[in-house]
Design an enzyme around this catalytic site. Structure first.
Site, mmCIF file in Angstrom:
data_model
loop_
_atom_site.group_PDB
_atom_site.id
_atom_site.type_symbol
_atom_site.label_atom_id
_atom_site.label_comp_id
_atom_site.label_asym_id
_atom_site.label_seq_id
_atom_site.Cartn_x
_atom_site.Cartn_y
_atom_site.Cartn_z
ATOM 1 N N LEU A 35 9.839 6.728 9.072
ATOM 2 C CA LEU A 35 9.061 7.856 8.544
ATOM 3 C C LEU A 35 7.664 7.418 8.120
ATOM 4 O O LEU A 35 6.716 8.177 8.211
ATOM 5 C CB LEU A 35 9.782 8.488 7.353
ATOM 6 C CG LEU A 35 11.105 9.208 7.664
ATOM 7 C CD1 LEU A 35 11.819 9.588 6.386
ATOM 8 C CD2 LEU A 35 10.858 10.447 8.517
ATOM 9 N N GLY A 36 7.560 6.193 7.650
ATOM 10 C CA GLY A 36 6.242 5.726 7.233
ATOM 11 C C GLY A 36 6.331 4.355 6.600
ATOM 12 O O GLY A 36 7.421 3.893 6.251
ATOM 13 N N ALA A 39 2.065 -0.135 1.372
ATOM 14 C CA ALA A 39 1.685 -1.480 0.956
ATOM 15 C C ALA A 39 2.921 -2.313 0.603
ATOM 16 O O ALA A 39 2.941 -3.510 0.817
ATOM 17 C CB ALA A 39 0.742 -1.411 -0.230
ATOM 18 N N ASN A 40 3.945 -1.677 0.090
ATOM 19 C CA ASN A 40 5.070 -2.490 -0.381
ATOM 20 C C ASN A 40 6.422 -2.077 0.184
ATOM 21 O O ASN A 40 7.444 -2.252 -0.462
ATOM 22 C CB ASN A 40 5.114 -2.509 -1.908
ATOM 23 C CG ASN A 40 5.173 -1.101 -2.465
ATOM 24 O OD1 ASN A 40 5.368 -0.142 -1.721
ATOM 25 N ND2 ASN A 40 5.019 -0.967 -3.746
ATOM 26 N N GLY A 41 6.431 -1.531 1.378
ATOM 27 C CA GLY A 41 7.733 -1.237 1.955
ATOM 28 C C GLY A 41 7.657 -0.260 3.099
ATOM 29 O O GLY A 41 6.580 0.190 3.485
ATOM 30 N N VAL A 43 9.797 3.184 5.007
ATOM 31 C CA VAL A 43 10.791 4.224 4.785
ATOM 32 C C VAL A 43 11.338 4.706 6.132
ATOM 33 O O VAL A 43 10.575 4.992 7.052
ATOM 34 C CB VAL A 43 10.187 5.417 4.014
ATOM 35 C CG1 VAL A 43 11.243 6.494 3.776
ATOM 36 C CG2 VAL A 43 9.611 4.953 2.690
ATOM 37 N N LYS A 56 14.362 3.444 1.717
ATOM 38 C CA LYS A 56 13.179 2.579 1.581
ATOM 39 C C LYS A 56 13.608 1.121 1.477
ATOM 40 O O LYS A 56 14.396 0.760 0.616
ATOM 41 C CB LYS A 56 12.360 2.964 0.352
ATOM 42 C CG LYS A 56 11.146 2.064 0.180
ATOM 43 C CD LYS A 56 10.042 2.668 -0.616
ATOM 44 C CE LYS A 56 8.809 1.768 -0.571
ATOM 45 N NZ LYS A 56 7.682 2.338 -1.259
ATOM 46 N N ASP A 149 -1.587 7.388 -7.288
ATOM 47 C CA ASP A 149 -2.014 7.300 -5.882
ATOM 48 C C ASP A 149 -1.891 8.653 -5.186
ATOM 49 O O ASP A 149 -1.137 8.810 -4.239
ATOM 50 C CB ASP A 149 -1.168 6.246 -5.177
ATOM 51 C CG ASP A 149 -1.808 5.748 -3.882
ATOM 52 O OD1 ASP A 149 -2.943 6.179 -3.588
ATOM 53 O OD2 ASP A 149 -1.182 4.955 -3.187
#
Lengths: 324, 246
Positions: A35-36, A39-41, A43, A56, A149
Site C-alpha cells: 500500500l505504501g 521513512a520507517n516502514g 505497509v 506495517k 506530519d
C-alpha cells in the site's frame, strides 16, 4: 535507527502471497499488495481468513513501538476515529532475514489519496474535506496531541459520502514537545514561519498547505521569501483567492484552534456561493453590452455606405468632366 | 536514571581525508569517551566515490553514530533526522543497559513481547525530549566544499530550529577544518543559538589538505576541556557514557 538500505529494499519487495506468522500470538497474514512505504516502514494489504487488514512491517523496533503507543491512545478517544484502529502487534521470523521483523496489524481503510480525489472530483471538494479534517484535528488537539506530519499522502478519502481519515501517525506528538516527524513542504519551520514545537497552530499551517498544494497545479518549491511566495500562489489562483484570508491567517499562525479556522472556512465558502448566485440572478448587464456591440456594428456599415456613395458621385463627376 | 547530557560530534564532509590519523580510529576514541560521532557526506551530483563512502560509513560505525550520503538539496532534512535518530539510539542503548541490570541477563527491547516494548519506548521518547544535548559541528571547508557552504549553513539553522523545539537544553559549537593555524579552528563557542552562524562563513579560506582525523581529535579535546572547566566550577553535570561493549 533508520532502516539500512538492503533490509528496507527486502521489506519493500515482499512478493504477494508471502505469509507472515507472528511468533507471539501465532496468527498468520497473507500479503496481497504493497500500500505504501515511508521513512520507517512499509505497509501491505493483507488478509487473515476473510478479513482484510493493513500490516506495517519495519526493522526499527523503536519507532514501531512509539507508533503503536499512539494508536492505542487514539483507541481510547470516544466518538471519533482519529486514526486506523490497532488490531495486533507481533514479530515475524522471516526466512529472508536472520533477525525477527516486528509488525503490527491495523484496520484497512479503503479509499483514495487526498490529492488524487480532488484532482478527479474537482477543487470544490477541497474546502469540504478541509472542514472535515479540521473537525478531526480539533478533537486530536483537545486530547493533547498534534498530528505533526500532515500532508496529502497521510490523508485518505473514504466511503460515500466521502470523508477524510488520518493515516500515518508516525509524526503524532504530545503538545509542547518537538514535532517528531514532518515533511518540508508542509513544515512551517522550513518556510521560516514558525517553530517546530507541537502546538495546534503547527497542524493548522500544514492544513493550509494541504489546501494550497492540492489546488495548485504544479509542484511548489521554496524560493527566497517563503511567506511572499505562498501569498502570491494564493493570489494567482482564482479558486484559492476566495479563501485568501483564512489561508493567510493559518500560515501566519494566528489561529489558536482548529474550530476557529473551520468556522472561517465555512463562512468564506458560503460567502462565495451566495455571491455566485447573485451574479446568476442578474442577467441584464451582459445583454446590455451585446446591444451596444450591435449598435457599433451598424455604425460601421453606415460609414461604409456613405463613403461608397461619395466615391461613386466623385467618379461620376470626373467621368462627366472628361466626357465634356 | 540520572539526567545527564548527550554529546555528539556532527561531521559534514564531501570526500576522503588525506592527512594525519585514521578518522575512524579517532571516532572510536570519541565513543570511548561517551561522544557519538555522526557523519554526513554531501554530493553535488552523481555518486560519491567508493573510498569516500566507505570512509564515511567507517567513521560513523566506529563512533557509534549514523551516516548518510545526500545531495546538497536534502541536507536540512537529513541533518536534523540523523541527529534525532542518533539521540534515540544512544538513549535506547542506555535503557537497554538498565533493562539488563534489572533482569540480570541479556534482555533488550527486541526480546520483550511487543506490548511491553511500548512502555520502554515511552521512557526513551520522554528522555529524548528532555535530555540536554551538546553538538559539536565539524565542517570540512577544503576545496570542493566551498560552494556547498551556504547549504550547510541553512541546514544548521534548520537543525537548531528542530532541536530548540525540544524541552531539553541544547548547546552547539562549530569548528571548521583545516584551520588557519591548527587542524581545526573554533568558529563558535558553546551557544544555544546557532543563528550566530550567519556571520562566520565569509571568513573561510580553503586549503588543499583534508585532515579529518586530526580535526576529530581536536573536537574531542574541546569536549574534554569544557568538562574539566565545569568540574572546577562544580556543576556536576556528568555526561552519559555508553560502553563500547553494547
Amino acid at each position: 535507527m533508520a532502516m539500512s538500505h538492503t533490509s528496507k529494499n527486502r521489506l519493500c519487495n515482499l512478493p504477494p502471497g508471502t505469509v507472515i506468522t507472528g511468533k507471539w500470538h501465532g496468527r498468520s497474514y497473507r500479503l496481497l499488495r504493497r500500500l505504501g512505504s515511508g521513512a520507517n516502514g512499509v505497509v501491505y494489504l493483507a488478509e487473515n481468513g476473510r478479513t482484510r487488514v493493513a500490516v506495517k512491517l519495519s526493522d526499527d523496533y523503536a519507532s514501531l513501538a512509539s507508533e503503536m503507543n499512539i494508536l492505542r491512545r487514539f483507541a481510547k478517544v470516544q466518538g471519533a476515529a482519529l486514526g486506523p484502529s490497532l488490531l495486533e502487534a507481533d514479530d515475524w521470523q522471516s526466512p529472508f532475514a536472520r533477525e525477527t521483523i516486528p509488525f503490527y496489524v491495523m484496520e484497512y481503510i479503503e479509499g483514495e489519496n487526498f490529492a488524487a480525489f480532488i484532482r478527479r472530483r474537482g477543487k470544490e471538494w477541497a474546502p469540504v474535506l478541509m472542514m472535515q479534517l479540521l473537525s478531526v484535528l480539533d478533537r486530536l488537539h483537545q486530547e493533547g496531541w498534534v498530528f505533526g506530519d500532515l500532508k496529502p499522502d497521510n490523508l485518505i478519502v473514504t466511503g460515500s459520502p466521502p470523508s477524510v481519515r488520518l493515516l500515518d501517525v508516525g509524526g503524532t506528538t504530545l503538545q509542547g514537545r518537538a514535532v517528531k516527524e514532518f515533511t518540508e513542504l508542509y513544515d512551517r519551520g522550513y518556510w521560516g514561519l514558525g517553530s517546530r514545537k507541537a502546538e495546534p497552530s503547527y497542524d493548522l499551517f500544514a492544513a493550509a498547505m494541504v489546501m494550497i498544494s492540492s489546488c495548485c497545479p504544479g509542484p511548489i518549491e521554496k524560493k527566497g521569501d517563503g511567506r511572499a511566495q505562498l501569498l502570491s500562489i494564493i493570489e494567482t489562483d482564482r479558486f484559492l483567492t476566495r479563501y485568501k484570508e483564512v489561508l493567510q491567517k493559518a500560515l501566519d499562525g494566528r489561529y489558536r484552534k482548529a474550530a476557529d479556522m473551520r468556522r472561517d472556512l465555512l463562512a468564506a465558502s458560503s460567502r462565495h456561493t451566495s455571491a455566485e448566485n447573485e451574479r446568476k440572478a442578474v442577467p441584464s448587464r451582459r445583454s446590455g453590452r451585446q446591444v451596444k456591440r450591435r449598435r457599433q456594428a451598424r455604425g460601421i456599415v453606415e460609414t461604409v455606405v456613405i463613403a461608397a456613395a461619395l466615391l461613386g458621385a466623385y467618379a461620376f463627376y470626373i467621368y462627366w468632366q472628361l466626357a465634356m | 536514571m540520572r539526567k545527564g547530557t548527550l554529546r555528539q560530534i556532527l561531521l559534514i564532509t564531501d570526500g576522503c581525508s588525506n592527512h594525519g590519523e585514521d578518522p575512524a580510529a579517532m571516532a572510536a576514541l570519541a565513543r570511548e569517551q561517551g561522544i557519538t560521532v555522526n557523519v554526513i557526506g554531501i554530493l553535488d551530483q552523481g555518486a560519491m566515490d567508493e573510498n569516500g563512502r566507505r570512509e564515511i560509513e567507517a567513521i560513523a560505525a566506529a563512533g557509534g553514530g549514523m551516516s548518510q550520503v545526500v545531495y546538497a538539496k536534502q541536507l536540512s532534512q537529513t541533518v536534523q533526522m540523523v541527529t534525532r535518530q542518533a539521540m534515540t539510539q544512544t538513549l535506547q542503548g542506555l535503557v537497554n543497559r538498565e533493562l539488563k541490570q534489572i533482569f540480570g541477563s541479556d534482555v533488550s527491547l527486541e526480546d520483550l513481547p511487543p506490548d511491553k516494548r511500548g512502555q520502554v519506548m515511552e521512557v526513551v521518547d520522554e528522555l529524548g525530549e528532555t535530555v540536554a544535548l551538546d553538538v559539536l559541528i565539524l565542517i570540512d571547508t577544503s576545496g570542493s566544499m566551498k560552494t556547498k557552504l551556504p547549504t550547510v549553513k541553512e541546514a544548521l539553522i534548520d537543525l537548531s530550529l528542530s532541536l530548540n523545539a525540544r524541552m531539553g537544553e541544547n548547546r552547539f559549537s562549530v569548528f571548521i577544518f583545516p584551520g588557519k593555524r591548527a587542524h581545526a579552528e573554533k568558529m563558535i563557542d558553546w551557544t544555544p543559538r546557532i543563528e550566530e552562524l550567519s556571520t562566520i562563513f565569509p571568513k573561510l579560506a580553503s586549503g588543499g589538505l583534508t585532515p579529518t582525523g586530526p580535526a576529530l581529535r581536536e573536537a574531542i579535546a574541546y569536549f574534554e576541556r569544557k568538562r574539566s572547566l565545569r568540574s572546577w566550577i562544580g556543576d556536576g553535570d556528568e555526561p552519559y557514557i555508553e560502553e563500547s561493549s553494547l
